[in-house]
Enzyme design. Structure first.
Site, PDB file in Angstrom:
ATOM      1  N   ILE A  77       0.912  -1.133   0.219  1.00  0.00           N
ATOM      2  CA  ILE A  77       0.045  -0.058   0.192  1.00  0.00           C
ATOM      3  C   ILE A  77       0.826   1.197  -0.103  1.00  0.00           C
ATOM      4  O   ILE A  77       0.305   2.215   0.017  1.00  0.00           O
ATOM      5  CB  ILE A  77      -0.821   0.103   1.336  1.00  0.00           C
ATOM      6  CG1 ILE A  77      -0.231  -0.027   2.493  1.00  0.00           C
ATOM      7  CG2 ILE A  77      -1.935  -1.086   1.113  1.00  0.00           C
ATOM      8  CD1 ILE A  77      -0.939   0.206   3.810  1.00  0.00           C
ATOM      9  N   GLY A  78       2.135   0.882   0.006  1.00  0.00           N
ATOM     10  CA  GLY A  78       2.980   2.383  -0.206  1.00  0.00           C
ATOM     11  C   GLY A  78       4.482   1.787  -0.097  1.00  0.00           C
ATOM     12  O   GLY A  78       4.845   0.734  -0.003  1.00  0.00           O
ATOM     13  N   GLY A 132       8.440   3.899   0.387  1.00  0.00           N
ATOM     14  CA  GLY A 132       9.497   4.919   0.843  1.00  0.00           C
ATOM     15  C   GLY A 132      10.807   4.900   0.384  1.00  0.00           C
ATOM     16  O   GLY A 132      11.247   3.620  -0.131  1.00  0.00           O
ATOM     17  N   GLY A 168      12.021   1.271   2.745  1.00  0.00           N
ATOM     18  CA  GLY A 168      11.120   0.033   2.121  1.00  0.00           C
ATOM     19  C   GLY A 168       9.633   0.217   1.951  1.00  0.00           C
ATOM     20  O   GLY A 168       9.293   1.342   1.343  1.00  0.00           O
ATOM     21  N   LYS A 224       5.649  -2.632   8.027  1.00  0.00           N
ATOM     22  CA  LYS A 224       6.733  -1.916   7.386  1.00  0.00           C
ATOM     23  C   LYS A 224       7.939  -2.927   7.240  1.00  0.00           C
ATOM     24  O   LYS A 224       8.205  -3.620   8.174  1.00  0.00           O
ATOM     25  CB  LYS A 224       7.106  -0.611   8.022  1.00  0.00           C
ATOM     26  CG  LYS A 224       6.196   0.347   8.128  1.00  0.00           C
ATOM     27  CD  LYS A 224       6.734   1.625   8.704  1.00  0.00           C
ATOM     28  CE  LYS A 224       7.640   2.515   7.750  1.00  0.00           C
ATOM     29  NZ  LYS A 224       8.084   3.771   8.273  1.00  0.00           N
ATOM     30  N   ASP A 248       9.156  15.449   9.180  1.00  0.00           N
ATOM     31  CA  ASP A 248       8.805  15.203   7.929  1.00  0.00           C
ATOM     32  C   ASP A 248       7.291  15.231   7.884  1.00  0.00           C
ATOM     33  O   ASP A 248       6.468  14.286   7.336  1.00  0.00           O
ATOM     34  CB  ASP A 248       9.191  13.762   7.164  1.00  0.00           C
ATOM     35  CG  ASP A 248       8.804  13.676   5.716  1.00  0.00           C
ATOM     36  OD1 ASP A 248       9.074  14.775   5.142  1.00  0.00           O
ATOM     37  OD2 ASP A 248       8.679  12.378   5.342  1.00  0.00           O
TER      38      ASP A 248
END
Length: 904
Positions: free
Chosen positions: A99-100, A102, A105, A124, A217
């Protein structure tokens, strides 16, 4: 190091980083002879870069990098190359889908697989090939940070561990939602609701700061709102512990350039002020939908330069006037653009700009202080951000422009010398004062004339007042030709509003001659624009475009008053463009006019008029949703503004109801139009012509909803009101209303009643010399004749209609196309297949094709034209076209079918 020095150092580093080391010292010494600090910084950066390239960590990770790059070149992502990820077990969880992704990872949606209970989490995983010590250290640091954060608005840590192949993993709370900014926009939240959600984010960040954690961030994609409406703060992957426990992690700069603080870009020590700056950026976007630093070329380097060198645009100034995107942004906040700018101006501007200051020490001392200032604004209390703002801006200016400040001191001396010029200006002001007094005396004389005591009780009409003003003007304002011209044009415009053309014409001509003699370009243009109105009302619309073209060539749209004249000129062009079916040109012109106008209250009527013309054209182009977006913000503003002229609300409700009707939202449209009638009756009185026009629109709206009986009743009331306002048989509004009533009666198949109304409408329109209504009434009367089988009468009305409309309508206009189609239908009823000659069929095909290019390509007119063209290619008796046509066309088709069958 300040921003200018840092930029200089960065540019020199970029120049030398790929050159041989032997030439560094000479080049840096040459470029930085005047600034040893920049020279030392550049050399230090170059040596650090060289040292980084020699580290063993780079050698260790190089093979993995090559493997990953080879996989990408082969078209296979690293995530896909790692076999078994989907469905793989990680601790008690099973991976479902990615689903994502970066820098470190990927993030996977996972489900609990041990059967203990149902649970969905976000897992993650470190990306393969990059499990070097630094990344592992960051991963462990994130796990430790999350374990210490327990807040309802921070996505909490669920579990963690090590996979079978030695990679660490984290299981986090899974949030099924969208980012905060998109969530607010999709629900059209107002500013107060957005600020409340922002305060929730502040509370979560403050919780992290209390535990010595800086996020570093913060950005919209890291702040999600779940389906339950709860805000959640995500991704502490690059967060920093302020107590030094992350000292083992390298100082590599990791941030998103668009949301970085100046100290992050410069590589300085980071504090909680970094998150305060990021929250300021977030609040900026929530309020005005844009970023404070819009880079022409959105590259990371461009954003870094903007963050370092440029001051942010005030939120209230971020939405440019006449900007279509700005109108959409304001609509997402349930406001008009002008209203949004007013709401942002002042407190919110100051709060956001304080959070975005370049120096960390000049920002809010804490997130809590930031939030408290927002709460003060919501409570309508004084905000702290507006204290000392002048000192801050002055200090920033002096530091950035030391040379300019020195020159400014010289300018102060020059200013003193200019006092003598000010005395001269005072004399000019005295002259202007005398002119204003003369104008005031003129206005006083008008009111004296209106005083019943002076008139001995006689009633004074608007025409009487204007006539008295003209007589007084002959001796008023001697030597003040410009001011006198303005008053004369105002009175001429009033005469035109009363349709007193003979009285207006000499006033306009007098102003035009005076302006030409004085070379007053703006007043000459204004006179020519009024001459266009005069010619248009005198039934000579073809004279208008040349006058308007000349007027616009004299005006400078950069001047607000002249820009208003240009916008007014564009509004006067609408009718001619509509007659030519040039609705795209109407859209373009109205958007240009709106862009020219400012936010001044005196321009509001014109702005609403332009927006209404724009919405009408969009409806004709089959874009009613776009039309609604144009008008909805105006309606919101006019309803909430107690001081507005109510006439603006009446017009806006009427136009917007047509858009809603076209969208199929009939109940909303009808309710809106009934509201317009209620306001108009209170404003003008129940018998005013404006009320009749509102009933006319209501009838059209009811007809669109299929409530034909109610539509007829509303239209009959409109006709009755127009009869009460008839003066000497010259009332084109009555002719139009009678024709509209006849159209509804035709739909009810009450042809005899419809014919009676049409006969009266034709006669009234002819006497009033109103060609548009005359042509339309003739066409509908031809339809009724054709339904009754009276083809000769139908053909005569059709030919007369063509003669009336041809001078002002293009051949491809809807009205002209309908007339040609009806003429062919009459010939088919009279002659059957014999009427389908080659020229007639060619024309029928051209008519059908022309209708297909109009916005009404799916309407009854277009389908009827297509049916007539089809007859030319068919040799058997024609069948009824499908889907069914409107009732009058169906009757005509039946007669054509009978004539065709009889002839064969």
């Amino acid at each position: 190091m300040d921003a200018q020095r840092w930029r200089r150092a960065r540019e020199l580093f970029d120049e030398l980083v790929d050159t041989p080391q032997a030439g560094w010292n000479a080049r840096v010494a040459e470029a930085c002879a005047d600034d040893p600090l920049v020279r030392d910084e550049v050399l230090a950066m170059l040596r650090a870069d060289q040292a980084t390239g020699q580290q063993e960590i780079f050698d260790a990770s190089l093979p993995a990098a090559v493997v990953e790059l080879a996989g990408r070149l082969a078209g296979v992502k690293a995530a896909d190359a790692e076999a078994g990820h989907e469905g793989r077990s990680v601790g008690p969880f099973r991976l479902v889908r990615e689903i994502g992704r970066g820098g470190m990872g990927a993030v996977w949606l996972a489900e609990r697989a041990d059967g203990a209970f149902e649970q969905r989490v976000a897992v993650k995983l470190i990306r393969s090939g990059w499990d070097v010590d630094e990344v592992l250290a960051r991963f462990r640091a994130e796990r430790q940070i999350l374990a210490g954060l327990q807040h309802p608005n921070i996505a909490h840590l669920v579990d963690g561990g090590i996979t079978a192949d030695g990679k660490p993993w984290l299981a986090l709370e899974y949030i099924d939602g969208e980012d905060l900014r998109a969530w607010c926009d999709s629900r059209r939240l107002d500013l107060a609701a957005r600020l409340q959600l922002f305060l929730t984010v502040c509370d979560a960040v403050a919780h992290a700061h209390q535990r010595l954690v800086v996020h570093r961030d913060l950005k919209p994609s890291n702040i999600l709102v779940g389906n339950d409406g709860v805000v959640k703060l995500l991704d502490f992957g690059i967060a920093k512990l302020l107590d030094g426990t992350d000292a083992g992690i390298s100082s590599t700069r990791m941030f998103t350039p668009e949301y970085a603080a100046p100290e992050q870009v410069r590589g300085e020590l980071l504090t909680t002020a970094v998150d305060i700056h990021a929250l300021g950026l977030l609040l900026y976007e929530l309020l005005c939908g844009r970023r404070p630093f819009e880079a022409d070329h959105p590259t990371p380097a461009a954003y870094e330069r903007a963050v370092l060198d440029r001051e942010p645009t005030r939120p209230s100034l971020a939405l440019a006037r006449g900007d279509d995107a700005g109108a959409a942004i304001a609509a997402c906040r349930d406001l008009a653009p002008a209203r949004l700018r007013r709401e942002l101006r002042g407190d919110l501007d100051a709060i956001v700009l304080k959070a975005l200051r370049k120096e960390p020490g000049q920002r809010y001392a804490s997130v809590q202080a930031f939030a408290d200032d927002v709460r003060r604004h919501l409570a309508r209390q004084p905000v702290l951000a507006r204290r000392g703002s002048w000192r801050y801006r002055s200090a920033r200016f002096l530091r950035r422009h030391a040379l300019a400040a020195t020159l400014a001191g010289v300018a102060v001396f020059a200013l003193c010398a200019g006092l003598g010029a000010a005395l001269w200006q005072a004399r000019v002001a005295n002259v202007q004062r005398d002119s204003a007094r003369a104008a005031l005396a003129f206005m006083r004389s008008l009111f004296d004339n209106a005083d019943p005591a002076h008139r001995k009780g006689d009633q004074l009409s608007a025409r009487d007042l204007l006539d008295a003003g003209v007589r007084t003007m002959r001796t008023a304002l001697p030597g003040e030709d410009a001011a006198r011209g303005e008053l004369l044009l105002t009175m001429a415009s009033a005469y035109l509003g009363l349709e007193q053309l003979d009285a207006a014409a000499p006033l306009i001509e007098e102003v035009r001659a005076s302006a030409e003699a004085r070379a007053d370009r703006a007043q000459l243009a204004a006179a020519m624009i009024q001459q266009c109105r005069l010619r248009d009302l005198g039934n000579h619309p073809d004279d208008c475009p040349p006058l308007l073209d000349h007027a616009e060539s004299l005006l400078d749209p950069r001047e607000p008053e002249q820009a208003r004249l240009v916008a007014y000129s564009l509004a006067l062009r609408v009718y001619g463009l509509q007659l030519a079916n040039r609705y795209e040109a109407v859209v373009e012109s109205m958007r240009r006019g709106l862009a020219l106008l400012g936010d001044r209250r005196e321009d509001r009527y014109l702005r609403v008029e332009l927006a209404s013309h724009l919405a009408f054209a969009l409806n004709r182009l089959g874009r009613p949703a776009e039309a609604e977006r144009v008008l909805a913000p105006w309606l919101a503003e006019l309803r909430h503004d107690d001081d507005t002229e109510r006439v603006l609300l009446v017009d806006t409700l009427g136009t917007l109801s047509s858009s809603l009707s076209a969208l199929g939202r009939h109940d909303e449209a009808i309710a809106m139009q009934r509201e317009a009638i209620e306001i108009a009756e209170k404003l003008y009185g129940r018998d005013d012509p404006t009320v009749a026009e509102s009933y006319n629109t209501l009838a059209r709206t009811l007809n669109g909803a299929g409530r034909i009986d109610e539509a007829v009743a509303a239209m009959e009331h409109a006709v009755e009101l127009d009869r009460r306002n008839e003066a000497g048989g010259r009332n084109p509004e009555l002719a139009s209303a009678l024709c509209n009533l006849a159209v509804l009666l035709v739909k009810q198949e009450h042809y005899a009643d419809a014919l009676a109304r049409l006969d009266e409408a034709v006669e009234l329109a002819r006497e009033a010399e109103f060609d548009a209504d005359l042509g339309r009434s003739l066409w509908w009367r031809a339809v009724v004749h054709l339904v009754a089988g009276r083809t000769a009468d139908a053909r005569a009305d059709g030919e007369r209609m063509a003669d009336v409309l041809a001078p002002s309508h293009a051949a491809g206009d809807d009205a002209m196309l309908r007339g040609r189609a009806l003429a062919f239908a009459a010939a088919l009823i009279e002659q059957g297949p014999a009427a389908a000659t080659a020229p007639a069929c060619a024309d029928a095909g051209a008519i059908a094709e022309a209708f297909m290019r109009t916005p009404q390509a799916a309407g009854a007119d277009a389908r009827f034209a297509a049916y007539l063209a089809m007859l030319c290619t068919q040799h058997a008796p024609p069948v009824d076209p499908a889907p069914p046509l409107a009732v009058h066309y169906a009757r005509i088709v039946a007669r054509i079918r009978d004539a065709w069958a009889a002839a064969r």
